[in-house]
Design a protein around this motif. Structure first.
Motif, PDB file in Angstrom:
ATOM      1  N   ALA A  34     168.921  38.078  23.443  1.00  0.00           N
ATOM      2  CA  ALA A  34     168.093  39.359  23.766  1.00  0.00           C
ATOM      3  C   ALA A  34     166.583  39.058  23.199  1.00  0.00           C
ATOM      4  O   ALA A  34     165.698  39.410  24.024  1.00  0.00           O
ATOM      5  CB  ALA A  34     168.456  40.311  22.672  1.00  0.00           C
ATOM      6  N   ALA A  35     166.102  38.366  22.251  1.00  0.00           N
ATOM      7  CA  ALA A  35     165.037  37.940  22.078  1.00  0.00           C
ATOM      8  C   ALA A  35     164.241  36.891  23.169  1.00  0.00           C
ATOM      9  O   ALA A  35     163.155  37.256  23.769  1.00  0.00           O
ATOM     10  CB  ALA A  35     164.939  37.112  20.741  1.00  0.00           C
ATOM     11  N   VAL A  36     165.054  36.023  23.583  1.00  0.00           N
ATOM     12  CA  VAL A  36     164.563  35.212  24.979  1.00  0.00           C
ATOM     13  C   VAL A  36     164.164  36.018  26.042  1.00  0.00           C
ATOM     14  O   VAL A  36     163.218  35.961  26.781  1.00  0.00           O
ATOM     15  CB  VAL A  36     165.449  34.151  25.100  1.00  0.00           C
ATOM     16  CG1 VAL A  36     165.071  33.443  26.284  1.00  0.00           C
ATOM     17  CG2 VAL A  36     165.187  33.011  24.111  1.00  0.00           C
ATOM     18  N   GLY A  37     165.164  37.328  26.305  1.00  0.00           N
ATOM     19  CA  GLY A  37     165.194  38.275  27.288  1.00  0.00           C
ATOM     20  C   GLY A  37     163.808  39.005  27.220  1.00  0.00           C
ATOM     21  O   GLY A  37     163.081  39.047  28.149  1.00  0.00           O
ATOM     22  N   VAL A  38     163.584  39.166  26.178  1.00  0.00           N
ATOM     23  CA  VAL A  38     162.392  40.002  25.911  1.00  0.00           C
ATOM     24  C   VAL A  38     161.058  38.986  26.169  1.00  0.00           C
ATOM     25  O   VAL A  38     160.040  39.374  27.045  1.00  0.00           O
ATOM     26  CB  VAL A  38     162.229  40.643  24.336  1.00  0.00           C
ATOM     27  CG1 VAL A  38     160.708  41.062  24.231  1.00  0.00           C
ATOM     28  CG2 VAL A  38     163.116  41.651  24.100  1.00  0.00           C
TER      29      VAL A  38
ATOM     30  N   VAL B  90     164.348  44.793  35.597  1.00  0.00           N
ATOM     31  CA  VAL B  90     165.600  45.560  35.877  1.00  0.00           C
ATOM     32  C   VAL B  90     166.533  44.278  35.863  1.00  0.00           C
ATOM     33  O   VAL B  90     167.639  44.198  35.471  1.00  0.00           O
ATOM     34  CB  VAL B  90     165.567  46.434  37.170  1.00  0.00           C
ATOM     35  CG1 VAL B  90     167.084  46.265  37.636  1.00  0.00           C
ATOM     36  CG2 VAL B  90     164.867  47.611  36.844  1.00  0.00           C
ATOM     37  N   GLY B  91     166.084  43.071  36.848  1.00  0.00           N
ATOM     38  CA  GLY B  91     166.799  42.199  36.870  1.00  0.00           C
ATOM     39  C   GLY B  91     167.260  41.256  35.424  1.00  0.00           C
ATOM     40  O   GLY B  91     168.264  40.811  35.288  1.00  0.00           O
ATOM     41  N   ILE B  92     166.194  41.152  34.514  1.00  0.00           N
ATOM     42  CA  ILE B  92     166.389  40.513  33.228  1.00  0.00           C
ATOM     43  C   ILE B  92     167.454  41.561  32.688  1.00  0.00           C
ATOM     44  O   ILE B  92     168.457  40.909  31.886  1.00  0.00           O
ATOM     45  CB  ILE B  92     165.278  40.750  32.341  1.00  0.00           C
ATOM     46  CG1 ILE B  92     164.201  39.618  33.070  1.00  0.00           C
ATOM     47  CG2 ILE B  92     165.503  39.958  30.852  1.00  0.00           C
ATOM     48  CD1 ILE B  92     162.886  39.490  32.414  1.00  0.00           C
TER      49      ILE B  92
ATOM     50  N   GLY C  44     163.772  37.926  37.900  1.00  0.00           N
ATOM     51  CA  GLY C  44     164.283  38.275  36.627  1.00  0.00           C
ATOM     52  C   GLY C  44     165.862  37.892  36.381  1.00  0.00           C
ATOM     53  O   GLY C  44     166.006  37.486  35.162  1.00  0.00           O
ATOM     54  N   MET C  45     166.539  38.156  37.196  1.00  0.00           N
ATOM     55  CA  MET C  45     167.800  37.658  37.001  1.00  0.00           C
ATOM     56  C   MET C  45     168.202  36.178  36.590  1.00  0.00           C
ATOM     57  O   MET C  45     168.921  35.917  35.651  1.00  0.00           O
ATOM     58  CB  MET C  45     168.889  38.153  38.119  1.00  0.00           C
ATOM     59  CG  MET C  45     169.013  39.425  38.235  1.00  0.00           C
ATOM     60  SD  MET C  45     170.098  39.699  39.977  1.00  0.00           S
ATOM     61  CE  MET C  45     171.621  39.126  39.450  1.00  0.00           C
ATOM     62  N   ALA C  46     167.608  35.451  37.337  1.00  0.00           N
ATOM     63  CA  ALA C  46     167.595  34.038  37.245  1.00  0.00           C
ATOM     64  C   ALA C  46     166.854  33.457  35.857  1.00  0.00           C
ATOM     65  O   ALA C  46     167.447  32.572  35.169  1.00  0.00           O
ATOM     66  CB  ALA C  46     167.156  33.146  38.414  1.00  0.00           C
TER      67      ALA C  46
ATOM     68  N   ALA D 212     167.793  31.195  32.577  1.00  0.00           N
ATOM     69  CA  ALA D 212     167.266  29.850  32.579  1.00  0.00           C
ATOM     70  C   ALA D 212     166.594  29.304  31.369  1.00  0.00           C
ATOM     71  O   ALA D 212     166.837  28.600  30.649  1.00  0.00           O
ATOM     72  CB  ALA D 212     166.397  29.649  33.821  1.00  0.00           C
ATOM     73  N   ASN D 213     165.712  30.239  30.754  1.00  0.00           N
ATOM     74  CA  ASN D 213     165.247  30.251  29.408  1.00  0.00           C
ATOM     75  C   ASN D 213     166.028  30.087  28.343  1.00  0.00           C
ATOM     76  O   ASN D 213     165.931  29.192  27.463  1.00  0.00           O
ATOM     77  CB  ASN D 213     164.144  31.199  29.255  1.00  0.00           C
ATOM     78  CG  ASN D 213     162.674  31.161  30.282  1.00  0.00           C
ATOM     79  OD1 ASN D 213     162.440  29.875  30.442  1.00  0.00           O
ATOM     80  ND2 ASN D 213     162.180  32.237  30.433  1.00  0.00           N
ATOM     81  N   ALA D 214     167.002  30.974  28.478  1.00  0.00           N
ATOM     82  CA  ALA D 214     168.217  31.102  27.237  1.00  0.00           C
ATOM     83  C   ALA D 214     168.914  29.940  27.246  1.00  0.00           C
ATOM     84  O   ALA D 214     168.910  29.203  26.142  1.00  0.00           O
ATOM     85  CB  ALA D 214     168.814  32.439  27.365  1.00  0.00           C
ATOM     86  N   MET D 215     169.259  29.145  28.256  1.00  0.00           N
ATOM     87  CA  MET D 215     169.979  27.801  28.376  1.00  0.00           C
ATOM     88  C   MET D 215     169.025  26.769  27.815  1.00  0.00           C
ATOM     89  O   MET D 215     169.453  26.046  27.102  1.00  0.00           O
ATOM     90  CB  MET D 215     170.630  27.836  29.634  1.00  0.00           C
ATOM     91  CG  MET D 215     171.698  28.602  29.843  1.00  0.00           C
ATOM     92  SD  MET D 215     172.606  28.357  31.582  1.00  0.00           S
ATOM     93  CE  MET D 215     171.415  29.075  32.708  1.00  0.00           C
ATOM     94  N   VAL D 216     168.008  26.938  28.254  1.00  0.00           N
ATOM     95  CA  VAL D 216     167.049  25.614  27.867  1.00  0.00           C
ATOM     96  C   VAL D 216     166.935  25.743  26.284  1.00  0.00           C
ATOM     97  O   VAL D 216     166.954  24.704  25.499  1.00  0.00           O
ATOM     98  CB  VAL D 216     165.619  25.670  28.581  1.00  0.00           C
ATOM     99  CG1 VAL D 216     164.728  24.873  27.804  1.00  0.00           C
ATOM    100  CG2 VAL D 216     165.774  25.460  29.934  1.00  0.00           C
ATOM    101  N   ILE D 217     166.597  27.028  25.686  1.00  0.00           N
ATOM    102  CA  ILE D 217     166.328  26.997  24.300  1.00  0.00           C
ATOM    103  C   ILE D 217     167.713  26.820  23.614  1.00  0.00           C
ATOM    104  O   ILE D 217     167.798  26.145  22.369  1.00  0.00           O
ATOM    105  CB  ILE D 217     165.773  28.293  24.039  1.00  0.00           C
ATOM    106  CG1 ILE D 217     164.619  28.235  24.460  1.00  0.00           C
ATOM    107  CG2 ILE D 217     165.496  28.394  22.296  1.00  0.00           C
ATOM    108  CD1 ILE D 217     163.425  27.046  24.019  1.00  0.00           C
TER     109      ILE D 217
END
Length: 516
Positions: free
Chosen positions: A143-147, A322-324, A378-380, A384-389
């Motif tokens: 959720a934090a990475v989504g923000v 919305v995508g995120i 936003g969807m992708a 992508a960022n969450a998987m990297v971290i």
């Protein structure tokens, strides 16, 4: 004998979530500065008279310096402290913004933008790395990475909007000056709300040779790609790319030999990490590359002033959010690779729709298509960022974040350079026959280089000659926009297929036993 259950990681509380709000500020500004100039560029062109090449450098030198310095700065943060480096970067970014607001020439603005890129590189890796250490619980971290992703990608979309609002009431330098109070706020709140963190196993010795090699590998490559896209095949850009790749190989080889490398190149053996970095780069490449052209289309082709043009783009920023949100909810049940690949296909569809735009097209077509593009981004991007971290060990969070952001910023800079050059080449070719004979060489060059230059020249021509030049320039610019959209659609469609394949083994968050 029963197995001992693995204790759950501690959950973040109010302090961590408040600290996240502080981390969002520099992430937002660092990405906004990739795009905030889009609305200001026509006024900068009218006042500072940059050439087409200088226009591209004003737009993308920030991203180039950011990309070249992110990896060494991420590794430095792991060693000396991520919060400390974040605050140093905030001070440098604020000072560079104040300088950029008052420069008198195009050359000086390019130099100030380069200094801004250096400041952004110092502060940017720490934002994502601190999230990795502040949020240990995987769902909370997602959720934090989504923000954070909403701030980063939303900043790219919000840059032109904020720029348009500022330009309605102030001079073009205000798009830089707005950074200063935000950086002051970061410097005040950062020490109060953010924890200090570093890699306890990392040596305090910082390998300067590796840092130099990383920059020497990145910068010649982006210079060569930019020149090839702008002017076609030539010896110097090809040699620059070859030299950069050779130095990159030396850099990688050196990392394998060091006891405490600048980056852990072994991270790239993880499929989710490598694929996610590539996805992030391509998405930013497409989004930023088109954003520069869309801002000029609204103002110089459709004839909309900066503030209404900014307000018209609000739905595009909403598309990212919305995508995120969709991706963050769906990933609990749907494999991340499926969501990332679908997001890339949606973004490619947005580009395909944008290829239908003409000079007299409805704004609903233009901005509706752009919103489809940002929805897919936003969807992708969120996953992508969450998987990297998530795929990197906590002690290497700074280096992993730096690699991820290097890919994104490099993608943004190359998007401006490559897609911008595609559009510029189409414009030059299309407008050549509409430049009236007998113009002074300076005026003919200005009209043939940029749409803003053609608008300025047309205003000084009598009647039919000015109308003919203006109409031809708008037609040529729109043809360039269509070429850019077709290129973007093709790139993202290929990337979608690659993401479906490369990320097929990554499991949903709610599956605790699947491979990651």
């Amino acid at each position: 004998m029963t197995a001992t259950a693995t204790p759950s990681p501690p959950r973040a509380g109010r302090r961590e979530w408040t600290g996240l709000a502080v981390l969002v500020l520099p992430a937002l500004l660092a990405s906004m500065d990739l795009s905030i100039l889009f609305m200001a560029l026509p006024r900068i062109t009218a006042e500072l008279h940059p050439s087409a090449t200088q226009q591209l450098w004003i737009s993308d030198v920030y991203g180039f310096l950011l990309a070249g310095l992110l990896i060494p700065m991420g590794a430095l943060g792991d060693r000396v402290g991520r919060r400390r480096l974040l605050l140093v970067g905030g001070a440098l970014f604020g000072a560079a913004s104040a300088v950029a607001a008052y420069v008198p020439t195009a050359e000086a603005l390019i130099a100030a933008r380069a200094l801004l890129g250096a400041g952004g590189a110092v502060l940017a890796p720490s934002t994502l790395a601190l999230i990795r250490t502040m949020f240990r619980d995987e769902r909370q971290r997602g959720a934090a990475v989504g923000v954070w992703t909403a701030a980063f990608t939303g900043g790219i979309a919000l840059g032109p909007i904020l720029g348009g609002v500022l330009l309605e009431y102030f001079w073009w330098g205000s798009v830089f000056l707005i950074n200063v109070p935000v950086m002051v706020l970061l410097l005040v709140l950062g020490p109060l709300l953010l924890p200090e963190s570093a890699d306890p196993r990392a040596s305090r010795r910082f390998d300067l040779l590796s840092a130099a090699l990383s920059m020497a590998a990145v910068l010649p490559v982006v210079y060569g790609v930019k020149e090839l896209a702008a002017h076609g095949a030539a010896v110097l850009p090809v040699a620059a790319i070859a030299a950069g790749l050779a130095l990159g190989a030396v850099f990688v080889r050196r990392q394998f030999t060091l006891p405490d490398p600048l980056i852990d190149v072994g991270l790239f053996r993880r499929g989710a990490f490598s694929a996610s970095v590539g996805v992030s780069a391509l998405l930013t490449f497409s989004l930023v590359g088109f954003g520069l052209q869309s801002a000029q289309y609204l103002q110089l082709v459709q004839g909309i002033s900066p503030l209404p043009a900014a307000l018209w783009q609000l739905p595009t920023a909403a598309g990212t959010v919305v995508g995120i949100a969709l991706a963050t909810q769906a990933v609990r049940r749907v494999p991340p690779g499926t969501i990332v690949g679908t997001g890339l296909l949606v973004a490619a569809g947005g580009f395909a729709l944008l290829s239908l735009v003409r000079v007299d097209s409805s704004l609903l077509l233009v901005l509706g298509s752009y919103t489809v593009l940002t929805l897919g981004v936003g969807m992708a991007m969120a996953l992508a960022n969450a998987m990297v971290i998530g795929s990197a060990p906590p002690e290497r969070a700074g280096a992993a974040a730096a690699v991820s952001e290097t890919g994104a910023e490099l993608g943004g800079a190359l998007g401006i350079a490559v897609l911008g050059s595609v559009a510029t080449a189409a414009y030059r070719s299309g407008v050549a026959g509409d430049i009236p004979p007998g113009l002074p060489p300076e005026a003919a060059d200005a009209a043939g280089e940029t749409l803003g230059g053609a608008v300025a020249v047309a205003e000084g021509l009598p009647g039919a000659a000015g109308d003919t030049l203006l109409e031809g320039a708008r037609q040529a610019f729109t043809a360039g926009l269509d070429s850019l959209a077709v290129t973007g659609a093709a790139v993202l469609a290929v990337a979608a297929v690659a993401a479906f394949v490369a990320l097929r083994g990554v499991t949903p968050v709610d599956d605790p036993d699947g491979p990651r």
